[in-house]
Scaffold this motif. Structure first.
Motif, PDB file in Angstrom:
ATOM      1  N   UNK A   3      11.571   0.340   1.668  1.00  0.00           N
ATOM      2  CA  UNK A   3      11.241  -1.055   1.974  1.00  0.00           C
ATOM      3  C   UNK A   3      10.001  -1.513   1.222  1.00  0.00           C
ATOM      4  N   UNK A   4       9.056  -0.593   0.994  1.00  0.00           N
ATOM      5  CA  UNK A   4       7.901  -0.934   0.163  1.00  0.00           C
ATOM      6  C   UNK A   4       8.350  -1.182  -1.270  1.00  0.00           C
ATOM      7  N   UNK A   5       9.242  -0.323  -1.780  1.00  0.00           N
ATOM      8  CA  UNK A   5       9.747  -0.516  -3.137  1.00  0.00           C
ATOM      9  C   UNK A   5      10.428  -1.874  -3.274  1.00  0.00           C
ATOM     10  N   UNK A  19       8.140   9.006  -3.895  1.00  0.00           N
ATOM     11  CA  UNK A  19       9.495   8.492  -3.687  1.00  0.00           C
ATOM     12  C   UNK A  19       9.571   6.997  -3.964  1.00  0.00           C
ATOM     13  N   UNK A  20       8.527   6.249  -3.599  1.00  0.00           N
ATOM     14  CA  UNK A  20       8.522   4.807  -3.865  1.00  0.00           C
ATOM     15  C   UNK A  20       8.639   4.554  -5.365  1.00  0.00           C
ATOM     16  N   UNK A  64       2.185   9.649 -10.492  1.00  0.00           N
ATOM     17  CA  UNK A  64       1.810   8.399  -9.836  1.00  0.00           C
ATOM     18  C   UNK A  64       0.951   7.527 -10.741  1.00  0.00           C
ATOM     19  N   UNK A  65       0.021   8.125 -11.478  1.00  0.00           N
ATOM     20  CA  UNK A  65      -0.797   7.347 -12.409  1.00  0.00           C
ATOM     21  C   UNK A  65       0.092   6.705 -13.471  1.00  0.00           C
ATOM     22  N   UNK A  66       1.018   7.470 -14.012  1.00  0.00           N
ATOM     23  CA  UNK A  66       1.889   6.904 -15.050  1.00  0.00           C
ATOM     24  C   UNK A  66       2.748   5.777 -14.480  1.00  0.00           C
ATOM     25  N   UNK A 103       0.865  -1.185   0.000  1.00  0.00           N
ATOM     26  CA  UNK A 103       0.000   0.000   0.000  1.00  0.00           C
ATOM     27  C   UNK A 103       0.900   1.232   0.000  1.00  0.00           C
ATOM     28  N   UNK A 104       0.642   2.147  -0.916  1.00  0.00           N
ATOM     29  CA  UNK A 104       1.340   3.429  -0.913  1.00  0.00           C
ATOM     30  C   UNK A 104       0.319   4.542  -1.034  1.00  0.00           C
ATOM     31  N   UNK A 105       0.675   5.706  -0.473  1.00  0.00           N
ATOM     32  CA  UNK A 105      -0.169   6.890  -0.625  1.00  0.00           C
ATOM     33  C   UNK A 105       0.668   8.007  -1.230  1.00  0.00           C
TER      34      UNK A 105
END
Length: 659
Positions: free
Chosen positions: A148-150, A50-51, A90-92, A42-44
């Protein structure tokens, strides 16, 4: 509260079942580093940009999780082009790498993910510290830094220290005018903002049968304020009922503790003894009974956020104000937590009751929780159903924010002063409302954009506006550091104080050089300029007290100080996520071997450490020398694993992987 040692075999609790089923390295002994396979991410938008830049730096072609979702819920105010540029980027990136994209206004990430994607038995990491809300469905959901999410999106394990499992047995049933928010406030009243450090909180017992899945979300969400690694609940009949109402009953899998399961730590809460509670400014741990502060004037009441996101939380407030007007001195603000819940509120007539009572309806998103709008006046009390009230987080530097339940918030909006809702029977002849909530949600997926097919995704180019900078390049750790202490701070410094929230700073979350100008300005406005002046020569140290870096998972609170030359933080202790973020970007996180040595160092002292690289690699003792007349040597320690040491030596995880 009793502490025991868990057996490796025998009956297992829910947390250990979740960990064991995803364990890829290490042993399940508290304090040992373990690696976990991650199913979902999950990212916001405040951290997700940055992710996505990190995914680009890692050379990722396609997500390797079962499901990854990106939400636009923080930076919704578009007062200029910056937030809109982030949304396009972010969409791209979602289309390029294969993530789901939740459009602006679709809702706060945590309840929206719970409604659409959460499943019992899965693991999830999120670049938001309130990701543990997913534990309401029987998930192992952990908030971490964006890098860490990346790495999880790229298929790599999550590494954490195996936590202790803290079992909290719930008995009885909540009395009228009390709700789940009062339960987690009771935990914070007992244990403060450090009580859950290196622990997973697992709720169990007969009292669970009285708490819906969304009630559990409230408790799991604010487990982050305890400093806990995460919070878990069993996946039982209440979870099945929730998923059935979301047209997702097929995603249900029972996950409950074995009969006779034990816990490292034991605690009990009798729900019948809970009373309305409130966290005073400016810490979630500063909790007192509402009646203790009743009568304090109120200028603003805000209901919403990921900490009270359920339909019930808005519906109870609507029922309380129905046919009445809120006090003329109070701004009564409503942040619907998801588009689905906004539809349900409207369908049942509750939106009309709120508007008629004087409510201001805002977008479905985080909004005032992160200081993006709804900033209160200086010196005026703002009551919020949100998870945090750190200084300045509201967008007002000298704010006065209190945290409470929807019942307490609505009662106070009606009277204009902090009011225990139990007193409304006498004051306004208001009896406890009986709610009739729909059993089936207004399921609407129109604002969720699914991933593109892989071949089509490969043709997508990332859209980068001028406000989106590249990730900085950080050099390897030097063998000798001789640098001044530019800042000495106290206990419980939050990431909000290091890298502030609010409409003035948040639009620069994709622009590290610009965002660096805001670093630590809540505490010392001169810090960015002083740090930048010596960044390329000596760098600098920061010295801190207990629980340094509590709160948000934002890795910006590590990156921007590093950009300004921070080489090491010496603290009495660290909050878990920020401690890891420091290592991820090549900053040493040292602890005083003797916490009393904190008083021996002053801001402006020049500190010297030599032989640093060899000492880290050979695990030999490290001390810092105070140069000048005193010439003191202060012994230090660290808790870095061999994996983290290699990252710090390389200047961070990305340079390490590049090697």
């Amino acid at each position: 509260m009793a502490i025991d040692k868990l057996p490796e075999n025998g009956p297992q609790n829910v947390a250990r079942k979740l960990i064991r089923s995803h364990l890829v390295s290490g042993v399940m002994s508290p304090g040992e580093e373990i690696g976990l396979r991650i199913d979902q991410t999950l990212t916001q938008d405040a951290t997700g940009t940055l992710v996505m830049q990190e995914l680009e730096a890692l050379g990722l072609d396609r997500v390797r999780t079962d499901l990854s979702a990106q939400y636009i819920d923080h930076n919704l105010l578009q007062t200029d082009e910056k937030n809109a540029e982030d949304h396009e980027f972010l969409l791209s990136a979602c289309r390029r790498y294969g993530l789901w994209f939740s459009k602006p206004g679709n809702g706060v990430s945590h309840p929206t993910h719970m409604q659409r994607f959460g499943r019992p038995g899965v693991t999830m990491v999120g670049s938001d510290s309130h990701t543990p809300a997913g534990g309401a469905l029987g998930m192992l959901a952990i908030g971490v830094g964006g890098l860490e999410v990346a790495l999880a999106i790229a298929g790599r394990p999550l590494y954490i220290r195996m936590p202790q499992i803290w079992g909290v047995e719930l008995t009885g049933e909540l009395p009228q005018w009390c709700s789940a928010k009062d339960v987690i406030l009771e935990m914070l009243r007992r244990h403060g903002v450090e009580g859950g450090l290196n622990r997973i909180v697992e709720y169990h017992g007969p009292g669970l049968a009285t708490l819906t899945a969304m009630d559990r979300h409230v408790i799991a969400n604010m487990g982050a304020e305890l400093g806990a690694t995460t919070t878990v609940f069993p996946a039982d009949g209440m979870v099945r009922e929730f998923l059935r109402g979301e047209d997702r009953e097929d995603d249900y899998t029972e996950l409950i503790a074995d009969a006779g399961a034990t816990y490292d730590i034991h605690e009990q809460i009798d729900l019948t003894t809970i009373e309305p509670l409130i966290a005073k400014p400016s810490s979630p741990g500063n909790v007192v009974p509402v009646r203790e502060v009743a009568g304090e004037p109120v200028a603003q009441v805000v209901i919403g956020s990921s900490a009270n996101p359920g339909l019930r939380d808005f519906a109870i407030a609507a029922a309380m104000v129905s046919g009445r007007q809120t006090d003329p001195a109070v701004s009564f603000d409503i942040n619907p937590s998801s588009r689905e819940i906004f539809e349900d509120l409207t369908r049942m007539g509750a939106t009309f009751e709120l508007i008629r009572a004087g409510a201001r309806i805002h977008q479905s998103g985080c909004m005032g929780c992160i200081g993006m709008g709804q900033a209160p006046a200086v010196g005026r009390n703002s009551l919020r159903t949100m998870p945090r009230n750190f200084p300045g987080r509201s967008g007002t530097r000298e704010d006065s924010v209190w945290l409470c339940s929807p019942e307490t918030a609505a009662a106070s909006a009606l009277t204009g002063v902090i009011t225990d809702p139990r007193d409304l029977a006498e004051q306004l002849e208001l009896t406890y409302p009986e709610l009739a909530l729909p059993a089936h949600a207004s399921v609407n997926t129109a604002m969720l954009v699914p991933p593109l097919p892989e071949q089509q995704a490969r043709q997508v180019s990332l859209v980068k506006g001028p406000n989106i900078s590249a990730l900085p390049d950080f050099e390897p750790l030097p063998d000798v550091i001789e640098a001044p202490v530019l800042l000495e701070v106290g206990d419980n410094i939050s990431t909000d104080e290091i890298s502030p929230a609010g409409a003035h700073a948040l639009p620069f979350r994709s622009n590290i050089p610009k965002l660096a100008e805001f670093t630590y300005t809540q505490i010392d406005e001169t810090y960015p300029a002083r740090a930048a002046e010596i960044a390329s020569s000596t760098g600098h140290f920061i010295v801190a007290g207990e629980n340094y870096g509590q709160g948000s998972s934002r890795e910006h609170a590590a990156i921007t100080p590093r950009y300004l030359g921070l080489r090491a933080v010496i603290a009495k202790s660290f909050a878990r996520i920020h401690w890891q973020n420091l290592a991820n970007f090549g900053i040493l996180a040292f602890e005083f071997d003797n916490p009393d040595d904190y008083d021996r160092i002053a801001q402006g002292d020049v500190l010297h450490i030599d032989g640093l690289r060899k000492a880290l690699q050979m695990a030999t003792p490290i001390s810092v020398h105070i140069t000048g007349g005193r010439g003191d040597d202060i012994p230090l320690r660290h808790r870095l694993s061999e994996r983290q040491i290699q990252a710090v030596l390389a200047g961070g995880i990305i340079p390490l992987l590049a090697e």
